[in-house]
Design a protein around this motif. Sequence first.
Motif, short mmCIF file in Angstrom:
data_model
loop_
_atom_site.label_atom_id
_atom_site.label_comp_id
_atom_site.label_asym_id
_atom_site.label_seq_id
_atom_site.Cartn_x
_atom_site.Cartn_y
_atom_site.Cartn_z
N UNK A 1 0.87 -1.18 0.00
CA UNK A 1 0.00 0.00 0.00
C UNK A 1 0.91 1.23 0.00
N UNK A 2 0.66 2.13 -0.93
CA UNK A 2 1.51 3.31 -1.07
C UNK A 2 0.66 4.57 -1.07
N UNK A 3 1.19 5.60 -0.47
CA UNK A 3 0.60 6.94 -0.54
C UNK A 3 1.63 7.85 -1.21
N UNK A 4 1.27 8.36 -2.37
CA UNK A 4 2.19 9.18 -3.16
C UNK A 4 1.61 10.58 -3.28
N UNK A 5 2.38 11.58 -2.87
CA UNK A 5 1.91 12.97 -2.90
C UNK A 5 2.50 13.71 -4.10
N UNK A 6 1.61 14.44 -4.79
CA UNK A 6 2.01 15.25 -5.94
C UNK A 6 1.50 16.67 -5.76
N UNK A 7 2.19 17.61 -6.37
CA UNK A 7 1.70 19.00 -6.41
C UNK A 7 0.90 19.20 -7.68
N UNK A 8 -0.10 20.05 -7.59
CA UNK A 8 -0.91 20.40 -8.75
C UNK A 8 -1.29 21.86 -8.61
N UNK A 9 -1.59 22.50 -9.68
CA UNK A 9 -1.89 23.93 -9.65
C UNK A 9 -2.99 24.22 -8.63
N UNK A 10 -2.64 24.95 -7.58
CA UNK A 10 -3.62 25.36 -6.58
C UNK A 10 -3.87 24.35 -5.48
N UNK A 11 -3.32 23.17 -5.55
CA UNK A 11 -3.58 22.16 -4.51
C UNK A 11 -2.55 21.05 -4.57
N UNK A 12 -2.58 20.20 -3.55
CA UNK A 12 -1.77 18.99 -3.53
C UNK A 12 -2.68 17.77 -3.63
N UNK A 13 -2.19 16.73 -4.25
CA UNK A 13 -2.98 15.51 -4.47
C UNK A 13 -2.23 14.33 -3.86
N UNK A 14 -2.96 13.52 -3.12
CA UNK A 14 -2.41 12.28 -2.58
C UNK A 14 -3.08 11.11 -3.30
N UNK A 15 -2.27 10.26 -3.90
CA UNK A 15 -2.78 9.08 -4.58
C UNK A 15 -2.48 7.87 -3.70
N UNK A 16 -3.54 7.19 -3.30
CA UNK A 16 -3.42 6.01 -2.46
C UNK A 16 -3.56 4.76 -3.33
N UNK A 17 -2.54 3.90 -3.30
CA UNK A 17 -2.54 2.70 -4.14
C UNK A 17 -2.42 1.45 -3.28
N UNK A 18 -3.06 0.40 -3.75
CA UNK A 18 -2.87 -0.94 -3.18
C UNK A 18 -2.81 -1.90 -4.35
N UNK A 19 -1.70 -2.62 -4.47
CA UNK A 19 -1.54 -3.45 -5.67
C UNK A 19 -0.64 -4.64 -5.38
N UNK A 20 -0.65 -5.56 -6.34
CA UNK A 20 0.20 -6.74 -6.29
C UNK A 20 1.00 -6.84 -7.56
N UNK A 21 1.23 -8.06 -8.01
CA UNK A 21 2.03 -8.26 -9.21
C UNK A 21 1.22 -8.09 -10.49
N UNK A 22 -0.11 -8.24 -10.39
CA UNK A 22 -0.94 -8.21 -11.60
C UNK A 22 -1.93 -7.05 -11.63
N UNK A 23 -2.54 -6.72 -10.51
CA UNK A 23 -3.58 -5.69 -10.51
C UNK A 23 -3.57 -4.91 -9.21
N UNK A 24 -4.34 -3.81 -9.20
CA UNK A 24 -4.42 -2.99 -8.00
C UNK A 24 -5.53 -1.96 -8.11
N UNK A 25 -5.67 -1.16 -7.07
CA UNK A 25 -6.65 -0.08 -7.04
C UNK A 25 -5.96 1.20 -6.62
#
Length: 227
Positions: A35-59
């Motif tokens: 499970x990963x939480x990746x933070x990015x900057x975007x114009x006017x705000x910050x975005x956190x993308x939360x991922x959960x994945x394995x070797x084949x698929x994820x959300x």
Amino acid sequence: MPSRKKTTMFASAFCACVSSFVVICVVLATPQWVSSEVRFSRTGSNVTVSLQYGLFSGTCEQFVDAGLQVSEMTFQVADALSSSSRRSLNIATIAVLVLALLSSLLSAGFTCTNSVSNPYQTFLGPVGVYTWNSACGALVLIAMILFPVNVQGNSLSEELAQGCSSSLQGHIGSRHSYGYSYWIMLLILLLNIASLTIIYLYDHSRYSKKKEQARPIEDAPKDVILF
């Protein structure tokens, strides 16, 4: 026919090998590797993308600033990767686990054969069980190394997160937590060690018994032996 002791010990090793085979199937099938939480900057705000994945698929899910959820989607890992190095490491991890699966299957076959018969070929005996169990354990250990290298050393989560949205810009930071699909590979190692230990104990006891049977002849007086 094998002795009762041999049947019992090899049957116990067989159960350990079959359990190892089942756990590897679970590891390959489930997506709770990390499970990963990746933070990015975007114009006017910050975005956190939360991922959960394995070797084949994820959300993945996107959260903007104060926790507002924007979207949730599923993805295929192979389709989301454009980097050849990340894709190669992911494929290598899958290939190594498939080889471990085959090794555990062969080990189960060897232990089953020894529990019901006495093979004449040396490699079909304890030597074969040692070989395939050791190979399975080594391959699982390699998989446990390759996956974190791909996630943290090769920025796998960051590329998968960028595939969830096209408007992400600068990467701020990441946090990773490995799930049960990853950690239960330690159980595979323990099962292989248990199987090896059982076969070693049987092999050692058989060797000791042969030494004891040969000792009376070695200790007998020379005139008795000549007679």
